[in-house]
Write a protein that holds these residues in place. Structure first.
Motif, PDB file in Angstrom:
ATOM      1  N   SER A  82       0.762  -1.221   0.017  1.00 49.79           N
ATOM      2  CA  SER A  82      -0.059   0.117   0.052  1.00 49.79           C
ATOM      3  C   SER A  82       0.855   1.319  -0.062  1.00 49.79           C
ATOM      4  O   SER A  82       0.324   2.334  -0.858  1.00 49.79           O
ATOM      5  CB  SER A  82      -0.901  -0.136   1.213  1.00 49.79           C
ATOM      6  N   LEU A  83       2.134   1.128   0.908  1.00 48.29           N
ATOM      7  CA  LEU A  83       2.849   2.277   0.796  1.00 48.29           C
ATOM      8  C   LEU A  83       3.455   2.576  -0.420  1.00 48.29           C
ATOM      9  O   LEU A  83       3.598   3.886  -0.943  1.00 48.29           O
ATOM     10  CB  LEU A  83       3.620   2.290   2.006  1.00 48.29           C
ATOM     11  N   LEU A  84       4.207   1.581  -0.945  1.00 50.68           N
ATOM     12  CA  LEU A  84       4.552   1.774  -2.351  1.00 50.68           C
ATOM     13  C   LEU A  84       3.504   2.382  -3.353  1.00 50.68           C
ATOM     14  O   LEU A  84       4.109   2.861  -4.265  1.00 50.68           O
ATOM     15  CB  LEU A  84       5.474   0.538  -2.697  1.00 50.68           C
ATOM     16  N   HIS A  85       2.546   1.696  -3.534  1.00 45.28           N
ATOM     17  CA  HIS A  85       1.708   2.237  -4.502  1.00 45.28           C
ATOM     18  C   HIS A  85       1.054   3.566  -4.486  1.00 45.28           C
ATOM     19  O   HIS A  85       1.199   4.257  -5.162  1.00 45.28           O
ATOM     20  CB  HIS A  85       0.306   1.289  -4.089  1.00 45.28           C
ATOM     21  N   ARG A  86       1.009   3.905  -3.001  1.00 42.87           N
ATOM     22  CA  ARG A  86       0.599   5.403  -2.952  1.00 42.87           C
ATOM     23  C   ARG A  86       1.757   6.334  -3.224  1.00 42.87           C
ATOM     24  O   ARG A  86       1.483   7.419  -3.618  1.00 42.87           O
ATOM     25  CB  ARG A  86       0.158   5.671  -1.361  1.00 42.87           C
ATOM     26  N   GLU A  87       3.051   5.897  -2.993  1.00 42.91           N
ATOM     27  CA  GLU A  87       4.090   6.755  -3.436  1.00 42.91           C
ATOM     28  C   GLU A  87       4.241   6.601  -4.934  1.00 42.91           C
ATOM     29  O   GLU A  87       5.310   7.336  -5.638  1.00 42.91           O
ATOM     30  CB  GLU A  87       5.270   6.261  -2.696  1.00 42.91           C
ATOM     31  N   ARG A  88       3.543   5.817  -5.645  1.00 43.22           N
ATOM     32  CA  ARG A  88       3.640   5.757  -6.948  1.00 43.22           C
ATOM     33  C   ARG A  88       5.075   4.810  -7.311  1.00 43.22           C
ATOM     34  O   ARG A  88       5.870   4.990  -8.349  1.00 43.22           O
ATOM     35  CB  ARG A  88       3.644   6.789  -7.894  1.00 43.22           C
ATOM     36  N   GLU A  89       5.602   4.149  -6.463  1.00 45.73           N
ATOM     37  CA  GLU A  89       6.858   3.544  -6.852  1.00 45.73           C
ATOM     38  C   GLU A  89       6.768   2.025  -6.547  1.00 45.73           C
ATOM     39  O   GLU A  89       7.616   1.132  -6.733  1.00 45.73           O
ATOM     40  CB  GLU A  89       7.989   3.747  -5.656  1.00 45.73           C
ATOM     41  N   LEU A  90       5.585   1.411  -6.804  1.00 47.62           N
ATOM     42  CA  LEU A  90       5.422   0.137  -6.804  1.00 47.62           C
ATOM     43  C   LEU A  90       5.880  -0.904  -7.808  1.00 47.62           C
ATOM     44  O   LEU A  90       6.552  -1.864  -7.779  1.00 47.62           O
ATOM     45  CB  LEU A  90       3.901  -0.390  -6.543  1.00 47.62           C
ATOM     46  N   SER A  91       5.768  -0.249  -9.036  1.00 45.03           N
ATOM     47  CA  SER A  91       6.141  -1.028 -10.284  1.00 45.03           C
ATOM     48  C   SER A  91       7.612  -1.125 -10.394  1.00 45.03           C
ATOM     49  O   SER A  91       8.012  -2.289 -11.112  1.00 45.03           O
ATOM     50  CB  SER A  91       5.641  -0.143 -11.539  1.00 45.03           C
ATOM     51  N   GLY A  92       8.459  -0.251  -9.751  1.00 44.93           N
ATOM     52  CA  GLY A  92       9.905  -0.463  -9.952  1.00 44.93           C
ATOM     53  C   GLY A  92      10.570  -1.111  -8.631  1.00 44.93           C
ATOM     54  O   GLY A  92      11.724  -1.401  -8.811  1.00 44.93           O
ATOM     55  N   ALA A  93       9.712  -1.520  -7.653  1.00 46.34           N
ATOM     56  CA  ALA A  93      10.040  -2.375  -6.463  1.00 46.34           C
ATOM     57  C   ALA A  93       9.889  -3.832  -6.714  1.00 46.34           C
ATOM     58  O   ALA A  93       9.001  -4.186  -7.146  1.00 46.34           O
ATOM     59  CB  ALA A  93       9.469  -1.675  -5.136  1.00 46.34           C
ATOM     60  N   VAL A  94      10.833  -4.559  -6.219  1.00 44.88           N
ATOM     61  CA  VAL A  94      10.680  -6.117  -6.014  1.00 44.88           C
ATOM     62  C   VAL A  94      10.588  -6.504  -4.492  1.00 44.88           C
ATOM     63  O   VAL A  94      11.629  -6.085  -3.860  1.00 44.88           O
ATOM     64  CB  VAL A  94      11.505  -6.953  -6.666  1.00 44.88           C
ATOM     65  N   LEU A  95       9.329  -6.831  -3.797  1.00 45.11           N
ATOM     66  CA  LEU A  95       9.537  -7.215  -2.521  1.00 45.11           C
ATOM     67  C   LEU A  95       9.638  -8.615  -2.244  1.00 45.11           C
ATOM     68  O   LEU A  95       9.563  -9.570  -3.044  1.00 45.11           O
ATOM     69  CB  LEU A  95       7.971  -6.825  -2.015  1.00 45.11           C
ATOM     70  N   SER A  96      10.125  -8.997  -1.091  1.00 44.29           N
ATOM     71  CA  SER A  96      10.318 -10.149  -0.621  1.00 44.29           C
ATOM     72  C   SER A  96       9.551 -10.533   0.723  1.00 44.29           C
ATOM     73  O   SER A  96       9.402  -9.233   1.413  1.00 44.29           O
ATOM     74  CB  SER A  96      11.732 -10.652  -0.422  1.00 44.29           C
ATOM     75  N   MET A  97       9.229 -11.563   1.261  1.00 41.41           N
ATOM     76  CA  MET A  97       8.489 -11.814   2.632  1.00 41.41           C
ATOM     77  C   MET A  97       9.104 -12.898   3.306  1.00 41.41           C
ATOM     78  O   MET A  97       9.356 -13.647   2.654  1.00 41.41           O
ATOM     79  CB  MET A  97       7.045 -11.694   2.593  1.00 41.41           C
TER      80      MET A  97
END
Length: 279
Positions: A82-97
Motif C-alpha cells: 500500500s505504501l509503495l503504491h501510494r508513493e507510485r513506486e510499486l512498479s519499480g520495486a521487488v518485494l520479498s517476505m
C-alpha cells in the motif's frame, strides 16, 4: 495475470532492507532471528526494527537502492504494498517476505514459503514474479480476495468488533432453534446492493445480496466476481472493473483490512502491478 520477470534471483539486488514488523518480534522472536541470520549471511542487509506503522513507512521510504524484505504477517505485507503504491513506486520495486505469525494465509496463497529459512532463501535467490493488484477509487489495494458481508462468515480481527454487535450475535446464537442461512450481521438482513462488472449490472437493488467476493482469476488479467443472492441463483463472472453501490456497506480486503462504510466503491485490476520474489 502472473508474469515471469526477466530478472533471475542472481540478478536481483544483493542489497536488502530487512523490515521486521514489531508484531512479529513479539510473537515469534526465534523465527525473526533465524530469518535475519540467513538474510545477513547471504547479502548486504540493513535491518530495521520499526516501533509502529509510522516508523515502518519511514524505513521503507528511505530504502534507496536496497530491496525491501518484510518479516511479518499479511498485514505487514499489505502495508508495504500500500505504501509503495501510494508513493507510485510499486512498479519499480521487488518485494520479498518472510512470513512470521499466525495471519499468513495470504502470503502462502501467493506462493511464499512458510518456513523462515525457506522464505529467507527465496528472498535471496528467488525469481521476481509480477502479480496482479486490485486498486479501488480511494487508492486502496487488494492483493488477494475482497469480501463484502455477511460478516458472520468473515469474523472481524480481535478488537475491531463493536461490543453491542458481539452481544447481539451471542443472543442470536443462543435462541436459534435450527440452522439458518447466514445474513449480513451489520443489518440483520441481506444487503441491497448493485453489483456491476465492466459496466454490466449483475444484481440490482431489488435483489437482496448475502455476500460478494472478488478475487484474482489467475492467468487472465481479470478479477473473479461471485455474488451470493438471497432469493435467486448465485452469480459469477470475470471482469476488469467491479463497482458495488447501494446502502452503506463495509468490505474486507485480504482478510485483514476493513474499509467503509461507503455508498459506492469501484475496484480495477492492475495487471502485473507489483513484483514478489518467489522460489
Amino acid at each position: 495475470m502472473d508474469l515471469p520477470s526477466d530478472r533471475t534471483g542472481e540478478e536481483l539486488s544483493r542489497q536488502l532492507l530487512v523490515i521486521v514488523d514489531p508484531f512479529a518480534r513479539r510473537t515469534d522472536g526465534e523465527s525473526v532471528r533465524i530469518a535475519k541470520d540467513v538474510l545477513c549471511a547471504g547479502a548486504t542487509a540493513k535491518v530495521c526494527l520499526p516501533d509502529g506503522p509510522e516508523d515502518f513507512a519511514k524505513a521503507l521510504a528511505k530504502r534507496g537502492a536496497r530491496r525491501p524484505v518484510v518479516v511479518g504477517d499479511d498485514r505487514a505485507l499489505l502495508r508495504a504494498v500500500s505504501l509503495l503504491h501510494r508513493e507510485r513506486e510499486l512498479s519499480g520495486a521487488v518485494l520479498s517476505m518472510v512470513p512470521v505469525g499466525a495471519g499468513v494465509a495470504l502470503a502462502r496463497s501467493l506462493g511464499v514459503p512458510s518456513g523462515a529459512v525457506a522464505a529467507a532463501r527465496a528472498a535471496l535467490y528467488g525469481t521476481e514474479r509480477r502479480l496482479d493488484l486490485l486498486v479501488d477509487d480511494s487508492d486502496g489495494v487488494v492483493l488477494g480476495d475482497l469480501r463484502i458481508p455477511p460478516l458472520a462468515e468473515s469474523p472481524a480481527p480481535p478488537g475491531t468488533e463493536r461490543p453491542w454487535l458481539r452481544t447481539c450475535r451471542s443472543l442470536v446464537r443462543s435462541i436459534a432453534a435450527r440452522p439458518v442461512r447466514p445474513v449480513p450481521a451489520d443489518s440483520g438482513a441481506p444487503a441491497r446492493l448493485r453489483v456491476e462488472a465492466d459496466g454490466v449490472t449483475l444484481v440490482d437493488l431489488d435483489q437482496p445480496v448475502e455476500g460478494v467476493r472478488v478475487g484474482p482469476a489467475t492467468g487472465t488479467g481479470l478479477a473473479r466476481v461471485e455474488v451470493r443472492c438471497a432469493r435467486t441463483a448465485d452469480l459469477s463472472t470475470r471482469a476488469r472493473t467491479v463497482t458495488v453501490s447501494g446502502e452503506d456497506f463495509r468490505y474486507r480486503s485480504d482478510s485483514v483490512a476493513i474499509g467503509g462504510p461507503v455508498r459506492t466503491r469501484t475496484w480495477t485490476v492492475r495487471v502485473g502491478a507489483w513484483g514478489l520474489a518467489l522460489p
